[in-house]
Every structure is written in structure tokens, then in C-alpha cells.
Write a protein that holds these residues in place. Structure first.
Motif, PDB file in Angstrom:
ATOM      1  N   PHE A  51      -7.592  47.153  57.329  1.00  0.00           N
ATOM      2  CA  PHE A  51      -7.741  47.765  56.027  1.00  0.00           C
ATOM      3  C   PHE A  51      -8.600  48.551  55.361  1.00  0.00           C
ATOM      4  O   PHE A  51      -8.648  49.042  54.509  1.00  0.00           O
ATOM      5  N   GLN A  52      -9.726  48.918  56.151  1.00  0.00           N
ATOM      6  CA  GLN A  52     -10.338  49.625  55.731  1.00  0.00           C
ATOM      7  C   GLN A  52     -10.462  50.648  57.177  1.00  0.00           C
ATOM      8  O   GLN A  52     -10.267  52.008  56.034  1.00  0.00           O
ATOM      9  N   ILE A  53     -11.172  50.731  57.551  1.00  0.00           N
ATOM     10  CA  ILE A  53     -11.538  51.620  58.491  1.00  0.00           C
ATOM     11  C   ILE A  53     -10.739  52.028  58.511  1.00  0.00           C
ATOM     12  O   ILE A  53     -10.359  53.366  59.170  1.00  0.00           O
ATOM     13  N   GLN A  54      -9.501  51.652  58.921  1.00  0.00           N
ATOM     14  CA  GLN A  54      -8.096  51.936  59.964  1.00  0.00           C
ATOM     15  C   GLN A  54      -7.633  53.324  58.589  1.00  0.00           C
ATOM     16  O   GLN A  54      -6.623  54.361  58.515  1.00  0.00           O
ATOM     17  N   HIS A  55      -7.555  52.889  57.318  1.00  0.00           N
ATOM     18  CA  HIS A  55      -7.549  53.713  56.302  1.00  0.00           C
ATOM     19  C   HIS A  55      -8.048  55.069  56.124  1.00  0.00           C
ATOM     20  O   HIS A  55      -7.425  56.339  55.784  1.00  0.00           O
ATOM     21  N   ILE A  56      -9.659  54.753  56.399  1.00  0.00           N
ATOM     22  CA  ILE A  56     -10.480  56.223  56.631  1.00  0.00           C
ATOM     23  C   ILE A  56     -10.147  56.649  57.379  1.00  0.00           C
ATOM     24  O   ILE A  56      -9.946  58.661  57.251  1.00  0.00           O
ATOM     25  N   ALA A  57      -9.557  56.030  59.192  1.00  0.00           N
ATOM     26  CA  ALA A  57      -8.979  57.469  59.863  1.00  0.00           C
ATOM     27  C   ALA A  57      -7.806  58.248  59.017  1.00  0.00           C
ATOM     28  O   ALA A  57      -8.078  59.150  59.664  1.00  0.00           O
ATOM     29  N   ASN A  58      -6.961  57.243  58.933  1.00  0.00           N
ATOM     30  CA  ASN A  58      -5.251  58.069  58.428  1.00  0.00           C
ATOM     31  C   ASN A  58      -5.158  58.880  57.474  1.00  0.00           C
ATOM     32  O   ASN A  58      -4.922  59.641  56.935  1.00  0.00           O
ATOM     33  N   THR A  59      -7.194  58.727  56.497  1.00  0.00           N
ATOM     34  CA  THR A  59      -7.157  59.624  55.092  1.00  0.00           C
ATOM     35  C   THR A  59      -7.852  60.880  55.118  1.00  0.00           C
ATOM     36  O   THR A  59      -8.381  62.194  54.343  1.00  0.00           O
ATOM     37  N   MET A  60      -8.281  61.275  56.331  1.00  0.00           N
ATOM     38  CA  MET A  60      -9.479  61.396  56.586  1.00  0.00           C
ATOM     39  C   MET A  60      -9.685  63.250  56.772  1.00  0.00           C
ATOM     40  O   MET A  60     -10.102  64.060  56.556  1.00  0.00           O
ATOM     41  N   THR A  61      -8.012  63.518  57.515  1.00  0.00           N
ATOM     42  CA  THR A  61      -7.444  64.736  57.127  1.00  0.00           C
ATOM     43  C   THR A  61      -7.334  65.134  55.436  1.00  0.00           C
ATOM     44  O   THR A  61      -7.696  66.618  55.883  1.00  0.00           O
ATOM     45  N   ASP A  62      -7.408  64.331  54.645  1.00  0.00           N
ATOM     46  CA  ASP A  62      -7.039  65.059  53.493  1.00  0.00           C
ATOM     47  C   ASP A  62      -8.107  65.472  53.002  1.00  0.00           C
ATOM     48  O   ASP A  62      -8.436  65.557  51.946  1.00  0.00           O
ATOM     49  N   ILE A  63      -9.067  64.438  52.671  1.00  0.00           N
ATOM     50  CA  ILE A  63     -10.625  64.895  52.829  1.00  0.00           C
ATOM     51  C   ILE A  63     -11.493  65.335  52.923  1.00  0.00           C
ATOM     52  O   ILE A  63     -11.628  66.588  53.053  1.00  0.00           O
ATOM     53  N   TYR A  64     -11.335  66.580  54.885  1.00  0.00           N
ATOM     54  CA  TYR A  64     -11.569  66.984  55.929  1.00  0.00           C
ATOM     55  C   TYR A  64     -10.358  67.374  56.949  1.00  0.00           C
ATOM     56  O   TYR A  64      -9.698  67.025  57.252  1.00  0.00           O
ATOM     57  N   PRO A  65      -9.875  68.459  55.924  1.00  0.00           N
ATOM     58  CA  PRO A  65      -8.425  69.094  57.000  1.00  0.00           C
ATOM     59  C   PRO A  65      -9.788  69.542  57.438  1.00  0.00           C
ATOM     60  O   PRO A  65      -8.305  69.997  58.654  1.00  0.00           O
ATOM     61  N   SER A  66     -10.596  70.605  58.228  1.00  0.00           N
ATOM     62  CA  SER A  66     -11.254  70.925  59.000  1.00  0.00           C
ATOM     63  C   SER A  66     -11.111  69.614  60.650  1.00  0.00           C
ATOM     64  O   SER A  66     -10.885  70.181  61.773  1.00  0.00           O
ATOM     65  N   LEU A  67     -11.252  68.065  59.877  1.00  0.00           N
ATOM     66  CA  LEU A  67     -10.823  67.361  61.817  1.00  0.00           C
ATOM     67  C   LEU A  67     -10.159  67.317  62.121  1.00  0.00           C
ATOM     68  O   LEU A  67     -10.056  66.128  62.849  1.00  0.00           O
ATOM     69  N   LEU A  68      -8.615  68.330  61.584  1.00  0.00           N
ATOM     70  CA  LEU A  68      -7.136  67.557  61.736  1.00  0.00           C
ATOM     71  C   LEU A  68      -7.521  67.179  63.471  1.00  0.00           C
ATOM     72  O   LEU A  68      -6.562  66.504  63.657  1.00  0.00           O
ATOM     73  N   ASN A  69      -7.695  67.857  64.364  1.00  0.00           N
ATOM     74  CA  ASN A  69      -7.536  68.154  65.865  1.00  0.00           C
ATOM     75  C   ASN A  69      -8.825  66.736  66.080  1.00  0.00           C
ATOM     76  O   ASN A  69      -8.209  66.099  67.078  1.00  0.00           O
ATOM     77  N   ASP A  70     -10.021  66.764  65.471  1.00  0.00           N
ATOM     78  CA  ASP A  70     -10.569  65.188  65.953  1.00  0.00           C
ATOM     79  C   ASP A  70     -10.262  64.099  65.765  1.00  0.00           C
ATOM     80  O   ASP A  70      -9.955  63.135  66.392  1.00  0.00           O
ATOM     81  N   ILE A  71      -8.918  64.189  64.613  1.00  0.00           N
ATOM     82  CA  ILE A  71      -8.476  63.120  63.876  1.00  0.00           C
ATOM     83  C   ILE A  71      -7.410  62.500  65.297  1.00  0.00           C
ATOM     84  O   ILE A  71      -7.163  61.354  65.347  1.00  0.00           O
ATOM     85  N   ASN A  72      -6.674  63.640  65.867  1.00  0.00           N
ATOM     86  CA  ASN A  72      -5.237  63.642  66.174  1.00  0.00           C
ATOM     87  C   ASN A  72      -6.068  62.997  67.501  1.00  0.00           C
ATOM     88  O   ASN A  72      -4.861  62.105  68.140  1.00  0.00           O
ATOM     89  N   SER A  73      -7.447  63.673  68.174  1.00  0.00           N
ATOM     90  CA  SER A  73      -7.863  63.331  69.670  1.00  0.00           C
ATOM     91  C   SER A  73      -8.377  62.072  69.303  1.00  0.00           C
ATOM     92  O   SER A  73      -9.043  61.115  70.836  1.00  0.00           O
ATOM     93  N   MET A  74      -8.083  61.775  68.273  1.00  0.00           N
ATOM     94  CA  MET A  74      -9.480  60.312  68.442  1.00  0.00           C
ATOM     95  C   MET A  74      -9.096  59.072  68.765  1.00  0.00           C
ATOM     96  O   MET A  74      -8.036  58.943  68.543  1.00  0.00           O
ATOM     97  N   VAL A  75      -9.701  58.212  69.414  1.00  0.00           N
ATOM     98  CA  VAL A  75      -8.701  56.998  70.195  1.00  0.00           C
ATOM     99  C   VAL A  75      -8.722  55.545  69.704  1.00  0.00           C
ATOM    100  O   VAL A  75      -7.561  54.839  69.237  1.00  0.00           O
ATOM    101  N   ASP A  76      -9.778  56.062  68.202  1.00  0.00           N
ATOM    102  CA  ASP A  76      -9.072  54.612  67.169  1.00  0.00           C
ATOM    103  C   ASP A  76     -10.052  54.805  65.829  1.00  0.00           C
ATOM    104  O   ASP A  76     -10.818  55.734  65.528  1.00  0.00           O
ATOM    105  N   ALA A  77      -9.871  54.406  64.829  1.00  0.00           N
ATOM    106  CA  ALA A  77     -10.430  54.355  63.373  1.00  0.00           C
ATOM    107  C   ALA A  77     -11.838  53.888  63.595  1.00  0.00           C
ATOM    108  O   ALA A  77     -12.945  54.225  62.978  1.00  0.00           O
TER     109      ALA A  77
END
Length: 124
Positions: A51-77
């Protein structure tokens, strides 16, 4: 009474299983009611993670759009949270060594203090 405690915890665990879409196989209502510290802390970690960490993973691309590729390739939150911490502490690179993990990098407390300072400098 114990029977009420067991029923209440059972309802809470059922709710968590529905919200997380994963069975809580190793944690039962008896464990919580009987005060099994290890399993209770494990359950708390599951709640924080889902309910917290996974939320960060799901919303990081909104905060840091340049991380989109990193987030998509990350194994977990957890990895997303580690990346977020690294970004937050970039300005403190002259004070703390690079954050490598959630174990050794936090032992001295300096990284934790820097993270607090980053978000509220008046506290420290």
C-alpha cells in the motif's frame, strides 16, 4: 474475548488477501492473536509494501518522467523505492556515499538523516 479477536483478525486478513490478490499463506489469525512477533512484523511489511512502496513505484513516472524505462524494467517496488531514495539524496553526495541497498547503506544513520533533511530541513 479470544473468539472475537480471532474473527476480527480473520476478517482483516481476508480483506488484505482480496486487496493484494495474493494469499497470505503463512500468516493466520491465530498467529496475530497469539502475538507471533515474527509473523506480525511480516504482515506489517506486506501492508507497507503493497500500500505504500508499490504506490511509489506506480507513480514515480509521474514525478520523474525520465525514469519511465527504468520503472518498466524494474523487478519490483523495492527497487523503485531504492531508485527514489537515490534521486532524493543526489544533492548529498558530498556527505554520504552512494546508496547501494537498504542494509549497509543505512547503518550509520547518515543517509536516513539526509533523507529527513531533504524533506524538512528544519527538523535536523
Amino acid at each position: 474475548m479470544r473468539i472475537h479477536q480471532m474473527a476480527n483478525v480473520s476478517k482483516a486478513l481476508s480483506f488484505l488477501e482480496k486487496k493484494t490478490d495474493e494469499p497470505l499463506q503463512s500468516i493466520g489469525n491465530e498467529d496475530i492473536v497469539d502475538g507471533n512477533v515474527k509473523l506480525t512484523l511480516g504482515l506489517i511489511w506486506i501492508i507497507i509494501y503493497r500500500f505504500q512502496i508499490q504506490h511509489i513505484a506506480n507513480t514515480m513516472t509521474d514525478i520523474y518522467p525520465s525514469l519511465l524505462n527504468d520503472i518498466n524494467s524494474m523487478v519490483d517496488a523495492k527497487q523503485a523505492l531504492l531508485r527514489w531514495v537515490r534521486l532524493q539524496l543526489e544533492d548529498y553526495s558530498d556527505i554520504i556515499p552512494p546508496i547501494q541497498d537498504f542494509h549497509r547503506s543505512w547503518k550509520t544513520g547518515i543517509a536516513f538523516a539526509a533523507l529527513i533533511h531533504r524533506h524538512d530541513p528544519d527538523i535536523l
